[in-house]
Scaffold this motif. Sequence first.
Motif, PDB file in Angstrom:
ATOM      1  N   GLY A 115       0.795  -1.220   0.000  1.00 38.49           N
ATOM      2  CA  GLY A 115       0.000   0.000   0.000  1.00 38.49           C
ATOM      3  C   GLY A 115       0.831   1.275   0.000  1.00 38.49           C
ATOM      4  N   VAL A 116       1.992   1.239  -0.646  1.00 39.08           N
ATOM      5  CA  VAL A 116       2.886   2.396  -0.679  1.00 39.08           C
ATOM      6  C   VAL A 116       2.717   3.119  -2.019  1.00 39.08           C
ATOM      7  CG1 VAL A 116       5.274   3.197  -0.639  1.00 39.08           C
ATOM      8  CG2 VAL A 116       4.541   1.345   0.889  1.00 39.08           C
ATOM      9  N   ASP A 117       2.296   4.359  -1.946  1.00 41.13           N
ATOM     10  CA  ASP A 117       2.120   5.195  -3.136  1.00 41.13           C
ATOM     11  C   ASP A 117       3.458   5.850  -3.467  1.00 41.13           C
ATOM     12  OD1 ASP A 117       1.478   7.106  -5.053  1.00 41.13           O
ATOM     13  OD2 ASP A 117      -0.409   7.678  -4.091  1.00 41.13           O
ATOM     14  N   ALA A 118       3.996   5.566  -4.644  1.00 37.34           N
ATOM     15  CA  ALA A 118       5.303   6.097  -5.035  1.00 37.34           C
ATOM     16  C   ALA A 118       5.304   7.613  -5.161  1.00 37.34           C
ATOM     17  CB  ALA A 118       5.750   5.476  -6.360  1.00 37.34           C
ATOM     18  N   THR A 119       4.142   8.227  -5.278  1.00 35.17           N
ATOM     19  CA  THR A 119       4.064   9.682  -5.385  1.00 35.17           C
ATOM     20  C   THR A 119       3.889  10.359  -4.023  1.00 35.17           C
ATOM     21  OG1 THR A 119       1.650   9.760  -5.677  1.00 35.17           O
ATOM     22  CG2 THR A 119       2.989   9.415  -7.646  1.00 35.17           C
ATOM     23  N   LYS A 120       3.806   9.550  -2.969  1.00 32.68           N
ATOM     24  CA  LYS A 120       3.633  10.093  -1.621  1.00 32.68           C
ATOM     25  C   LYS A 120       4.491   9.324  -0.626  1.00 32.68           C
ATOM     26  CE  LYS A 120      -1.178  11.345  -2.678  1.00 32.68           C
ATOM     27  NZ  LYS A 120      -2.606  11.115  -2.350  1.00 32.68           N
ATOM     28  N   LEU A 121       5.762   9.161  -0.980  1.00 33.62           N
ATOM     29  CA  LEU A 121       6.642   8.333  -0.153  1.00 33.62           C
ATOM     30  C   LEU A 121       6.823   8.906   1.247  1.00 33.62           C
ATOM     31  CD1 LEU A 121       9.365   7.441  -2.812  1.00 33.62           C
ATOM     32  CD2 LEU A 121       7.531   5.975  -1.956  1.00 33.62           C
ATOM     33  N   GLY A 122       6.823  10.216   1.345  1.00 31.43           N
ATOM     34  CA  GLY A 122       7.022  10.846   2.637  1.00 31.43           C
ATOM     35  C   GLY A 122       5.879  10.640   3.612  1.00 31.43           C
ATOM     36  N   GLU A 123       4.773  10.104   3.139  1.00 32.35           N
ATOM     37  CA  GLU A 123       3.626   9.872   4.011  1.00 32.35           C
ATOM     38  C   GLU A 123       3.627   8.477   4.621  1.00 32.35           C
ATOM     39  OE1 GLU A 123       0.023  10.748   1.965  1.00 32.35           O
ATOM     40  OE2 GLU A 123       0.655  12.766   1.354  1.00 32.35           O
ATOM     41  N   HIS A 124       4.588   7.650   4.238  1.00 32.70           N
ATOM     42  CA  HIS A 124       4.592   6.262   4.696  1.00 32.70           C
ATOM     43  C   HIS A 124       5.647   6.050   5.773  1.00 32.70           C
ATOM     44  CE1 HIS A 124       1.841   4.846   1.557  1.00 32.70           C
ATOM     45  NE2 HIS A 124       2.485   5.666   0.748  1.00 32.70           N
ATOM     46  N   PHE A 125       5.199   5.652   6.935  1.00 30.96           N
ATOM     47  CA  PHE A 125       6.105   5.261   8.007  1.00 30.96           C
ATOM     48  C   PHE A 125       6.536   3.815   7.754  1.00 30.96           C
ATOM     49  CE2 PHE A 125       7.042   3.336  12.093  1.00 30.96           C
ATOM     50  CZ  PHE A 125       7.907   4.268  12.641  1.00 30.96           C
ATOM     51  N   PRO A 126       7.822   3.472   7.874  1.00 27.56           N
ATOM     52  CA  PRO A 126       8.924   4.280   8.414  1.00 27.56           C
ATOM     53  C   PRO A 126       9.751   5.018   7.361  1.00 27.56           C
ATOM     54  CG  PRO A 126       9.635   2.022   8.207  1.00 27.56           C
ATOM     55  CD  PRO A 126       8.223   2.058   7.683  1.00 27.56           C
ATOM     56  N   LEU A 127       9.298   5.046   6.092  1.00 31.33           N
ATOM     57  CA  LEU A 127      10.109   5.642   5.032  1.00 31.33           C
ATOM     58  C   LEU A 127      10.421   7.113   5.299  1.00 31.33           C
ATOM     59  CD1 LEU A 127       8.374   4.140   1.861  1.00 31.33           C
ATOM     60  CD2 LEU A 127      10.350   3.264   3.124  1.00 31.33           C
ATOM     61  N   ARG A 150       6.646  12.989 -12.311  1.00 28.86           N
ATOM     62  CA  ARG A 150       6.914  14.249 -11.608  1.00 28.86           C
ATOM     63  C   ARG A 150       6.668  14.109 -10.111  1.00 28.86           C
ATOM     64  NH1 ARG A 150       2.638  18.688 -12.682  1.00 28.86           N
ATOM     65  NH2 ARG A 150       1.652  17.468 -11.041  1.00 28.86           N
ATOM     66  N   ASP A 151       5.515  13.561  -9.749  1.00 26.29           N
ATOM     67  CA  ASP A 151       5.189  13.434  -8.327  1.00 26.29           C
ATOM     68  C   ASP A 151       6.099  12.435  -7.622  1.00 26.29           C
ATOM     69  OD1 ASP A 151       3.206  15.256  -8.829  1.00 26.29           O
ATOM     70  OD2 ASP A 151       1.563  13.801  -8.816  1.00 26.29           O
ATOM     71  N   PHE A 152       6.528  11.403  -8.338  1.00 23.42           N
ATOM     72  CA  PHE A 152       7.477  10.442  -7.753  1.00 23.42           C
ATOM     73  C   PHE A 152       8.789  11.128  -7.416  1.00 23.42           C
ATOM     74  CE2 PHE A 152      11.228   7.891  -9.064  1.00 23.42           C
ATOM     75  CZ  PHE A 152      11.355   7.150  -7.897  1.00 23.42           C
ATOM     76  N   PHE A 153       9.338  11.894  -8.344  1.00 28.64           N
ATOM     77  CA  PHE A 153      10.623  12.556  -8.093  1.00 28.64           C
ATOM     78  C   PHE A 153      10.506  13.571  -6.953  1.00 28.64           C
ATOM     79  CE2 PHE A 153      11.753  11.052 -12.416  1.00 28.64           C
ATOM     80  CZ  PHE A 153      13.000  10.521 -12.133  1.00 28.64           C
ATOM     81  N   ILE A 154       9.399  14.264  -6.892  1.00 28.50           N
ATOM     82  CA  ILE A 154       9.198  15.219  -5.793  1.00 28.50           C
ATOM     83  C   ILE A 154       9.170  14.486  -4.456  1.00 28.50           C
ATOM     84  CG2 ILE A 154       7.552  16.830  -4.763  1.00 28.50           C
ATOM     85  CD1 ILE A 154       6.764  17.650  -7.612  1.00 28.50           C
ATOM     86  N   SER A 155       8.459  13.364  -4.417  1.00 29.25           N
ATOM     87  CA  SER A 155       8.323  12.634  -3.154  1.00 29.25           C
ATOM     88  C   SER A 155       9.610  11.935  -2.756  1.00 29.25           C
ATOM     89  CB  SER A 155       7.185  11.607  -3.259  1.00 29.25           C
ATOM     90  OG  SER A 155       7.559  10.508  -4.068  1.00 29.25           O
ATOM     91  N   ALA A 156      10.474  11.640  -3.734  1.00 25.19           N
ATOM     92  CA  ALA A 156      11.718  10.909  -3.439  1.00 25.19           C
ATOM     93  C   ALA A 156      12.853  11.835  -3.025  1.00 25.19           C
ATOM     94  CB  ALA A 156      12.140  10.104  -4.665  1.00 25.19           C
ATOM     95  N   GLU A 157      12.700  13.145  -3.230  1.00 24.99           N
ATOM     96  CA  GLU A 157      13.817  14.069  -3.019  1.00 24.99           C
ATOM     97  C   GLU A 157      14.405  13.979  -1.611  1.00 24.99           C
ATOM     98  OE1 GLU A 157      14.944  18.809  -3.488  1.00 24.99           O
ATOM     99  OE2 GLU A 157      12.852  18.166  -3.635  1.00 24.99           O
TER     100      GLU A 157
END
Length: 341
Positions: free
Chosen positions: A66-78, A107-114
């Motif tokens: 259930g990990v959205d690649a465009t919202k990585l910062g919202e997933h604990f513990p990531l 675009r959203d993936f790269f933003i979330s991965a920064e």
Amino acid sequence: MRTSLFRSNEKVLLVGEGNFSFSVCLSKLDQSISLTATCYESPIVFESAKKNAEYLRNHGARVLLGVDATKLGEHFPLVSEEFDKIIFNFPHTGGKMKINRNRKLLRDFFISAENLIKRNGSILVSLCNGQGGTPADSPQRRWDDSWQIVEMAAYGNFLLTGVQPFSRDELPGYTSVGYRSLEKSFATENLLVHIFQKAEKPDPVNMALKYDLYFKDLMEFKDIIGWKQMTARLSKKYDFYVPSISSIYPLRYVFDITFCIGPEFTELNFYLTLYRFAGNLIEVVDFLGMYKFPTSDKVTRTYRIGYRSPYFPLYRTRVIDIHKNYVTNILEDHLHVTVTK
């Protein structure tokens, strides 16, 4: 994907894993890689994915659902971790191909991965031939018919530093799935791995060249005609700092600017001012023409500015902001001209 890209003891995050077979291949490299494999679905959809996920868990890898690649910062513990590599193989929004949706996905993936990548880390994105929109594609599609990956990565402040063939022979057992949301592989001809690294975004400090222009420069270069002559001579005169990270396919953006001039205006001073304050971002400046109003002393000049740099991540709206605001302000402040808006 070549296994030589990976080193021992790296922390690797995989996103959008369809059936986890790629993660299984990495876990078998015997390089002590700390592996976190994630997929968008929860629960797992494909039967092959269930078996592979179980294998990974049994061999020390972490599996997150259930990990959205465009919202990585919202997933604990990531959110509290940093990785040496983040890998996204064959990203796709699912269903019939909608090119704008896939650009937005990138675009959203790269933003979330920064904020999850280490300073010297890299992001690897595998695409089918033609999707990326770079000269590495064979044949290369029109820019408007591609996923424009270089520009989409720039939104997260990443530069494309390399492209390699996706070597399936080095990954026995890997099978891609997810084409049109099915347990079906993508086209396997001439697959490409795009390698990105994080870079500084342009700002008034790093866009400016690291030297001061004095009045003696105006005298020394008074015989120069045009931007290209001036920059060629200045590059021989001064040693400029070159960042260690550079893009192999930097994009170019072109915009025009028109301004009213006073009697003290000189074209050389105009060029030198642009070069001093934004020389790390401006590739070329061309004079388009001038206009003298018949009923007044008002005179305008129009130039075309080409922005391009291998050292800064650029996308269209970022360059528009620099052109309309930063460049306008430095010209008005230092040349006492009035830019038409």
